[in-house]
Design a protein around this motif. Structure first.
Motif, short mmCIF file in Angstrom:
data_model
loop_
_atom_site.label_atom_id
_atom_site.label_comp_id
_atom_site.label_asym_id
_atom_site.label_seq_id
_atom_site.Cartn_x
_atom_site.Cartn_y
_atom_site.Cartn_z
N MET A 120 0.83 -1.19 0.00
CA MET A 120 0.00 0.00 0.00
C MET A 120 0.87 1.25 0.00
O MET A 120 0.58 2.21 -0.70
CB MET A 120 -0.93 -0.04 1.21
N ASN A 121 1.95 1.25 0.80
CA ASN A 121 2.83 2.40 0.91
C ASN A 121 3.50 2.70 -0.42
O ASN A 121 3.65 3.85 -0.80
CB ASN A 121 3.86 2.14 2.02
N GLN A 122 3.93 1.63 -1.13
CA GLN A 122 4.56 1.81 -2.43
C GLN A 122 3.58 2.34 -3.46
O GLN A 122 3.91 3.16 -4.31
CB GLN A 122 5.16 0.50 -2.91
N ALA A 123 2.36 1.90 -3.42
CA ALA A 123 1.34 2.36 -4.36
C ALA A 123 1.06 3.84 -4.14
O ALA A 123 0.90 4.62 -5.10
CB ALA A 123 0.06 1.54 -4.21
N ALA A 124 1.03 4.27 -2.89
CA ALA A 124 0.80 5.68 -2.58
C ALA A 124 1.96 6.53 -3.08
O ALA A 124 1.75 7.63 -3.61
CB ALA A 124 0.59 5.86 -1.09
N ARG A 125 3.16 6.03 -2.94
CA ARG A 125 4.33 6.77 -3.44
C ARG A 125 4.31 6.90 -4.95
O ARG A 125 4.62 7.94 -5.51
CB ARG A 125 5.62 6.07 -3.01
N ARG A 126 3.94 5.81 -5.62
CA ARG A 126 3.87 5.82 -7.07
C ARG A 126 2.82 6.83 -7.55
O ARG A 126 3.07 7.60 -8.48
CB ARG A 126 3.55 4.42 -7.60
N ILE A 127 1.68 6.85 -6.90
CA ILE A 127 0.63 7.80 -7.26
C ILE A 127 1.11 9.23 -6.97
O ILE A 127 0.90 10.15 -7.77
CB ILE A 127 -0.68 7.49 -6.49
N GLY A 128 1.78 9.41 -5.85
CA GLY A 128 2.30 10.73 -5.50
C GLY A 128 3.32 11.23 -6.50
O GLY A 128 3.31 12.40 -6.91
N ARG A 129 4.21 10.35 -6.93
CA ARG A 129 5.22 10.73 -7.93
C ARG A 129 4.56 11.06 -9.26
O ARG A 129 4.96 12.02 -9.93
CB ARG A 129 6.22 9.60 -8.12
N THR A 130 3.59 10.27 -9.65
CA THR A 130 2.89 10.53 -10.91
C THR A 130 2.20 11.89 -10.86
O THR A 130 2.29 12.68 -11.81
CB THR A 130 1.87 9.42 -11.19
N LEU A 131 1.50 12.17 -9.77
CA LEU A 131 0.85 13.47 -9.63
C LEU A 131 1.86 14.60 -9.60
O LEU A 131 1.61 15.67 -10.16
CB LEU A 131 -0.01 13.50 -8.35
N ALA A 132 3.00 14.39 -8.95
CA ALA A 132 4.03 15.43 -8.87
C ALA A 132 4.58 15.77 -10.25
O ALA A 132 4.96 16.91 -10.52
CB ALA A 132 5.16 14.99 -7.94
N LEU A 133 4.60 14.81 -11.15
CA LEU A 133 5.09 15.05 -12.50
C LEU A 133 4.00 15.58 -13.43
O LEU A 133 4.23 16.45 -14.25
CB LEU A 133 5.68 13.77 -13.10
N VAL A 134 2.79 15.06 -13.31
CA VAL A 134 1.72 15.38 -14.24
C VAL A 134 0.99 16.66 -13.86
O VAL A 134 0.63 17.46 -14.73
CB VAL A 134 0.74 14.20 -14.35
N LEU A 135 0.77 16.89 -12.59
CA LEU A 135 -0.04 18.03 -12.14
C LEU A 135 0.51 19.38 -12.60
O LEU A 135 -0.25 20.20 -13.13
CB LEU A 135 -0.21 17.99 -10.62
N PRO A 136 1.81 19.67 -12.47
CA PRO A 136 2.30 20.96 -12.96
C PRO A 136 2.10 21.15 -14.45
O PRO A 136 1.76 22.24 -14.92
CB PRO A 136 3.80 20.94 -12.61
N VAL A 137 2.27 20.09 -15.22
CA VAL A 137 2.07 20.18 -16.67
C VAL A 137 0.61 20.49 -16.98
O VAL A 137 0.31 21.35 -17.81
CB VAL A 137 2.51 18.87 -17.36
N VAL A 138 -0.30 19.83 -16.31
CA VAL A 138 -1.73 20.07 -16.53
C VAL A 138 -2.08 21.50 -16.15
O VAL A 138 -2.82 22.19 -16.86
CB VAL A 138 -2.58 19.05 -15.74
N LEU A 139 -1.57 21.98 -15.03
CA LEU A 139 -1.87 23.34 -14.59
C LEU A 139 -1.34 24.38 -15.57
O LEU A 139 -2.02 25.35 -15.88
CB LEU A 139 -1.31 23.58 -13.19
N VAL A 140 -0.13 24.19 -16.05
CA VAL A 140 0.46 25.13 -17.00
C VAL A 140 -0.33 25.14 -18.31
O VAL A 140 -0.68 26.18 -18.85
CB VAL A 140 1.95 24.81 -17.26
N LEU A 141 -0.64 23.96 -18.82
CA LEU A 141 -1.39 23.89 -20.08
C LEU A 141 -2.78 24.48 -19.94
O LEU A 141 -3.25 25.20 -20.81
CB LEU A 141 -1.46 22.45 -20.58
N SER A 142 -3.46 24.18 -18.86
CA SER A 142 -4.82 24.71 -18.70
C SER A 142 -4.80 26.22 -18.53
O SER A 142 -5.66 26.93 -19.04
CB SER A 142 -5.53 24.04 -17.53
N GLY A 143 -3.79 26.75 -17.84
CA GLY A 143 -3.66 28.21 -17.70
C GLY A 143 -3.34 28.87 -19.00
O GLY A 143 -3.87 29.91 -19.35
#
Length: 139
Positions: free
Chosen positions: A1-24
Protein backbone atom coordinates in the motif's frame (compact mmCIF):
# COMPACT_ATOMS: atom_id res chain seq x y z
CA UNK A 1 0.00 0.00 0.00
CA UNK A 2 2.83 2.40 0.91
CA UNK A 3 4.56 1.81 -2.43
CA UNK A 4 1.34 2.36 -4.36
CA UNK A 5 0.80 5.68 -2.58
CA UNK A 6 4.33 6.77 -3.44
CA UNK A 7 3.87 5.82 -7.07
CA UNK A 8 0.63 7.80 -7.26
CA UNK A 9 2.30 10.73 -5.50
CA UNK A 10 5.22 10.73 -7.93
CA UNK A 11 2.89 10.53 -10.91
CA UNK A 12 0.85 13.47 -9.63
CA UNK A 13 4.03 15.43 -8.87
CA UNK A 14 5.09 15.05 -12.50
CA UNK A 15 1.72 15.38 -14.24
CA UNK A 16 -0.04 18.03 -12.14
CA UNK A 17 2.30 20.96 -12.96
CA UNK A 18 2.07 20.18 -16.67
CA UNK A 19 -1.73 20.07 -16.53
CA UNK A 20 -1.87 23.34 -14.59
CA UNK A 21 0.46 25.13 -17.00
CA UNK A 22 -1.39 23.89 -20.08
CA UNK A 23 -4.82 24.71 -18.70
CA UNK A 24 -3.66 28.21 -17.70
CA UNK A 25 -2.11 28.81 -21.10
CA UNK A 26 -5.20 27.63 -22.94
CA UNK A 27 -7.44 29.76 -20.73
CA UNK A 28 -5.52 32.92 -21.63
CA UNK A 29 -5.66 32.37 -25.39
CA UNK A 30 -9.42 33.01 -25.59
CA UNK A 31 -9.66 36.41 -23.89
CA UNK A 32 -11.69 39.09 -25.70
CA UNK A 33 -9.81 42.39 -25.49
CA UNK A 34 -12.13 45.01 -26.97
CA UNK A 35 -15.76 44.49 -26.14
CA UNK A 36 -17.55 41.74 -24.19
CA UNK A 37 -19.30 40.69 -27.40
CA UNK A 38 -16.15 40.55 -29.53
CA UNK A 39 -15.98 36.88 -30.41
CA UNK A 40 -13.30 37.08 -33.06
CA UNK A 41 -10.57 38.75 -31.02
CA UNK A 42 -8.15 36.21 -29.69
CA UNK A 43 -4.76 36.70 -28.05
CA UNK A 44 -2.03 35.17 -30.19
CA UNK A 45 1.69 34.82 -29.74
CA UNK A 46 2.51 36.19 -33.17
CA UNK A 47 4.94 39.02 -33.81
CA UNK A 48 3.39 39.76 -37.22
CA UNK A 49 0.93 42.27 -35.83
CA UNK A 50 2.99 43.65 -32.97
CA UNK A 51 2.77 47.43 -32.81
CA UNK A 52 5.97 48.04 -30.86
CA UNK A 53 9.23 46.20 -30.57
CA UNK A 54 10.91 46.12 -27.20
CA UNK A 55 14.47 47.37 -27.40
CA UNK A 56 17.17 46.23 -25.09
CA UNK A 57 19.66 48.95 -24.29
CA UNK A 58 23.29 48.19 -23.74
CA UNK A 59 24.65 48.75 -20.21
CA UNK A 60 26.96 51.57 -21.38
CA UNK A 61 24.00 53.41 -22.93
CA UNK A 62 22.02 53.14 -19.70
CA UNK A 63 25.04 54.37 -17.74
CA UNK A 64 25.62 57.29 -20.14
CA UNK A 65 22.00 58.43 -19.91
CA UNK A 66 21.98 58.12 -16.12
CA UNK A 67 25.21 60.12 -15.81
CA UNK A 68 23.98 62.82 -18.20
CA UNK A 69 20.86 63.22 -16.05
CA UNK A 70 23.02 63.33 -12.95
CA UNK A 71 25.19 66.02 -14.52
CA UNK A 72 22.09 68.14 -15.13
CA UNK A 73 20.74 67.60 -11.60
CA UNK A 74 24.05 67.99 -9.76
CA UNK A 75 27.34 68.72 -11.48
CA UNK A 76 29.88 67.11 -13.82
CA UNK A 77 32.20 66.23 -10.93
CA UNK A 78 29.61 63.91 -9.39
CA UNK A 79 28.90 62.30 -12.75
CA UNK A 80 32.62 61.78 -13.44
CA UNK A 81 33.12 60.20 -10.02
CA UNK A 82 30.25 57.81 -10.66
CA UNK A 83 31.66 57.02 -14.11
CA UNK A 84 34.98 56.07 -12.52
CA UNK A 85 33.21 53.92 -9.92
CA UNK A 86 31.12 52.20 -12.59
CA UNK A 87 34.13 51.36 -14.77
CA UNK A 88 36.09 50.12 -11.77
CA UNK A 89 33.19 47.95 -10.63
CA UNK A 90 32.32 46.64 -14.08
CA UNK A 91 35.39 46.36 -16.33
CA UNK A 92 33.27 45.70 -19.44
CA UNK A 93 32.20 49.37 -19.29
CA UNK A 94 35.83 50.56 -19.54
CA UNK A 95 35.73 50.19 -23.32
CA UNK A 96 33.02 52.89 -23.42
CA UNK A 97 34.50 55.15 -20.73
CA UNK A 98 36.09 57.65 -23.14
CA UNK A 99 32.89 57.94 -25.18
CA UNK A 100 30.80 58.59 -22.05
CA UNK A 101 33.32 61.08 -20.64
CA UNK A 102 33.30 63.05 -23.92
CA UNK A 103 29.49 63.14 -23.83
CA UNK A 104 29.68 64.45 -20.26
CA UNK A 105 32.14 67.14 -21.37
CA UNK A 106 29.83 68.28 -24.16
CA UNK A 107 26.85 68.28 -21.81
CA UNK A 108 28.75 70.33 -19.22
CA UNK A 109 29.54 73.05 -21.78
CA UNK A 110 25.89 73.07 -22.84
CA UNK A 111 24.76 73.34 -19.22
CA UNK A 112 27.12 76.10 -18.08
CA UNK A 113 27.61 77.80 -21.47
CA UNK A 114 31.21 78.25 -20.43
CA UNK A 115 34.19 76.11 -21.40
CA UNK A 116 36.14 77.43 -18.43
CA UNK A 117 33.45 76.48 -15.91
CA UNK A 118 32.90 73.08 -17.52
CA UNK A 119 36.66 72.44 -17.55
CA UNK A 120 36.88 73.21 -13.83
CA UNK A 121 35.18 69.87 -13.12
CA UNK A 122 37.77 67.84 -15.05
CA UNK A 123 39.00 64.67 -13.38
CA UNK A 124 41.53 62.09 -14.49
CA UNK A 125 38.77 59.72 -15.65
CA UNK A 126 39.34 57.95 -18.95
CA UNK A 127 42.49 59.96 -19.66
CA UNK A 128 41.54 63.31 -21.15
CA UNK A 129 38.22 62.35 -22.72
CA UNK A 130 36.14 64.73 -20.60
CA UNK A 131 38.45 67.61 -21.54
CA UNK A 132 38.25 66.57 -25.19
CA UNK A 133 34.46 66.72 -25.00
CA UNK A 134 34.60 70.17 -23.39
CA UNK A 135 37.02 71.58 -25.95
CA UNK A 136 35.25 69.88 -28.85
CA UNK A 137 31.97 71.50 -27.85
CA UNK A 138 33.45 75.01 -27.78
CA UNK A 139 34.12 75.08 -31.54
Amino acid sequence: MNQAARRIGRTLALVLPVVLVLSGTLAVTRVPWAAPNAESQVLTASSDNASTVATVRAPHEVLRDRLLSELQEKNPGVALTHLQEATNGRPSLAAHCAEIARALGRAAVAKYRSVKQAQSYARPVCDVSYATGVVGQSH
